[in-house]
Design a protein around this motif. Sequence first.
Motif, PDB file in Angstrom:
ATOM      1  N   ILE A 264       0.836  -1.199   0.000  1.00  0.00           N
ATOM      2  CA  ILE A 264       0.000   0.000   0.000  1.00  0.00           C
ATOM      3  C   ILE A 264       0.871   1.249   0.000  1.00  0.00           C
ATOM      4  O   ILE A 264       0.621   2.205  -0.737  1.00  0.00           O
ATOM      5  N   GLN A 265       1.915   1.230   0.821  1.00  0.00           N
ATOM      6  CA  GLN A 265       2.799   2.393   0.919  1.00  0.00           C
ATOM      7  C   GLN A 265       3.452   2.703  -0.424  1.00  0.00           C
ATOM      8  O   GLN A 265       3.523   3.869  -0.845  1.00  0.00           O
TER       9      GLN A 265
ATOM     10  N   ASP B  62       1.576  16.336   6.194  1.00  0.00           N
ATOM     11  CA  ASP B  62       0.334  15.551   6.104  1.00  0.00           C
ATOM     12  C   ASP B  62       0.544  14.356   5.184  1.00  0.00           C
ATOM     13  O   ASP B  62       0.059  13.247   5.466  1.00  0.00           O
ATOM     14  N   LEU B  63       1.277  14.556   4.091  1.00  0.00           N
ATOM     15  CA  LEU B  63       1.578  13.438   3.190  1.00  0.00           C
ATOM     16  C   LEU B  63       2.338  12.341   3.925  1.00  0.00           C
ATOM     17  O   LEU B  63       2.038  11.152   3.781  1.00  0.00           O
ATOM     18  N   LEU B  64       3.329  12.752   4.717  1.00  0.00           N
ATOM     19  CA  LEU B  64       4.121  11.776   5.473  1.00  0.00           C
ATOM     20  C   LEU B  64       3.258  11.027   6.479  1.00  0.00           C
ATOM     21  O   LEU B  64       3.406   9.811   6.662  1.00  0.00           O
ATOM     22  N   ASN B  65       2.348  11.750   7.125  1.00  0.00           N
ATOM     23  CA  ASN B  65       1.479  11.123   8.118  1.00  0.00           C
ATOM     24  C   ASN B  65       0.563  10.089   7.471  1.00  0.00           C
ATOM     25  O   ASN B  65       0.358   8.987   7.998  1.00  0.00           O
TER      26      ASN B  65
ATOM     27  N   LEU C 174       1.151   8.604   4.539  1.00  0.00           N
ATOM     28  CA  LEU C 174       1.980   7.565   3.944  1.00  0.00           C
ATOM     29  C   LEU C 174       2.468   6.566   4.982  1.00  0.00           C
ATOM     30  O   LEU C 174       2.661   5.386   4.677  1.00  0.00           O
ATOM     31  N   ASN C 175       2.665   7.011   6.207  1.00  0.00           N
ATOM     32  CA  ASN C 175       3.177   6.121   7.254  1.00  0.00           C
ATOM     33  C   ASN C 175       2.090   5.707   8.247  1.00  0.00           C
ATOM     34  O   ASN C 175       1.741   4.539   8.339  1.00  0.00           O
ATOM     35  N   GLY C 176       1.530   6.677   8.976  1.00  0.00           N
ATOM     36  CA  GLY C 176       0.548   6.355  10.009  1.00  0.00           C
ATOM     37  C   GLY C 176      -0.717   5.698   9.478  1.00  0.00           C
ATOM     38  O   GLY C 176      -1.124   4.630   9.954  1.00  0.00           O
TER      39      GLY C 176
ATOM     40  N   VAL D 122      -4.154   0.802   8.258  1.00  0.00           N
ATOM     41  CA  VAL D 122      -4.913  -0.008   7.300  1.00  0.00           C
ATOM     42  C   VAL D 122      -4.303  -1.405   7.175  1.00  0.00           C
ATOM     43  O   VAL D 122      -5.011  -2.413   7.197  1.00  0.00           O
ATOM     44  N   ALA D 123      -2.974  -1.463   7.036  1.00  0.00           N
ATOM     45  CA  ALA D 123      -2.299  -2.760   6.877  1.00  0.00           C
ATOM     46  C   ALA D 123      -2.537  -3.655   8.087  1.00  0.00           C
ATOM     47  O   ALA D 123      -2.796  -4.853   7.949  1.00  0.00           O
TER      48      ALA D 123
END
Length: 586
Positions: free
Chosen positions: A109-110, A132-135, A137-139, A144-145
């Motif tokens: 997904i990432q 926000d993109l980083l949050n 993309l990671n959090g 979800v995973a």
Amino acid sequence: MQLIKKIITKIKSGMLQEMYEETKWMYTYAKKYKFAILFYILLGVITTLMGLGSSVGSKYLIDAVTGQDKGNIALIAIFIIAMGLFSIGVNAISTMISARINIKVNNEIQAEVYDKILVADWISMKEFHSGDLLNRLNGDVNTVASSILGWIPSLVTRSVQFIGVLAIILYYDPTMAVIALASAPVMLIVSKTLMKKMRDYNKKMRQVSSEVMSFNEESFQNIQSVKAFDLIGFFSNRLRSVQKNYKDVYLDYNKFSVYTSSFMSVVGLFVSYACFGWGVYRLWTGHITFGTMTLFVQLSGQVSSSFKSLVSLVPSAISATTSAGRIMEFFKIKNESKIDDDKAELIQSNTMGKGLRIELDDVEFAYDDTKTVFKHANVQAEPGQIVALVGPSGEGKTTMVRLLLGLINVKSGNAIIKDVNGIKCNISASTRRFFAYVPQGNTIFSGTVADNMRMVKPDATDEEICEALKAACAYDFVHKLSDGINSKVGERGGGFSEGQAQRLSIARALLRKSPILLLDEATSALDVFTERQVLRNIMNMGYARTCIVTTHRPSVLTMCDKVYKIDSGSVTDIDEVEVNKLIKDF
């Protein structure tokens, strides 16, 4: 029938519809690992059944010890121990499977989100802060995973536990089963009532988390300016303000969670006490044995906790679908446009190295309806020419570069590249392969000098890298480093001056040997002598190159074949007289 229709209608509207779509998206990834997930679920069910078997075994063990049953004590004890050991082994296997699937789904997904961000429409993506993109993309991806493996398997195993416990109690005492189920309607009503509030809180928590990350990321990027303007106290206070906002939302959410959890616990405790009291009464009246009482004590808590666990999947599902919705926002953004991709391929295969012409004819562009950046703009640039774009700040020089790079597209008019055979191709993301770009500022990445150079040409030899460095007047200072081109570079070119970092960026662009070179204020940190020397070297590399520079400094204008002035929405080809006037007025 009417009830079913009402439920379907409710699902198809509002929040439940959103959650349904988000869940559907999540499980497109789960399908790829369905056999591993099914095996994981099977192991969970086996573990649950073994736990129930141990509970039943303890009943017969106690009855055997107290003389109320003539069962084989040793055999029962061996069975209970075997169940325990086997459960440990199954749990170990489940944990390894879980870790394997989780990391695969997370990475998949990432990677897809990362790739989507890279190819998404540039203007649309500007709405998202990098923090926000980083949050997301990671959090959000991690949430979800984790839920893909956690939610459905947990639903199955906890359902099996609940049904199994209820079936055992029902077998030994139907009345106790009814008492144990007393909390079910209460918990269902509460969870249904609080679902929307849970989702709202989850969205708020994700938002404030992104705000904190955005602030930290932006302040670290600009830490030199923070120090230079003596803004340490100001930014320190701003951090505390951002933290206060996060704290207020977090504590509000925590209070809501504590209240709802406490209410659920009180209901569960009441049911457990009721079951325990009923069991004591049945034991006192001689209707059950001590072993059965022990079994009831174990299972009465389990039936309440297992149902509570099922209900607790609701907030987990809301958290996961909220994160899925935030990720799905990226996939709703249109990709940047690729026009005439087949023609771009043809030009690349047949005419690379022979030069390309740029033609902008009657071009109009506006970011929005309030201000037109260009109107009736005409620009021509030939191979072997240096073409300058000059004008006041904020009037469109950088926008012109974005247009040439295909980051934005013209609203009207024609923007094309043309090869020596007369093949024309509309400028878009497809034509970006023909450009090498050096922006203003520091664009050097951490790694080594050679790593930075090979980003644009992975198979470049050391000799080719050194040749590009020499053309950019960067070889002398790189050669003096302890490891030459293999010397380490810090984040954002740490260890080099702005002028050195700019020359390294120019060298990287030259190494690509693209037919068009865009220099967006890319020589602003160089002295006049070095700036002119770099431009001479660029045009004397024996490669048919079209060079376009944007600049505030008139020192380079005497070297240019054409100069276009961008001002108040117009693009004007100015003559030598006006060029000399610009140089004089500077």
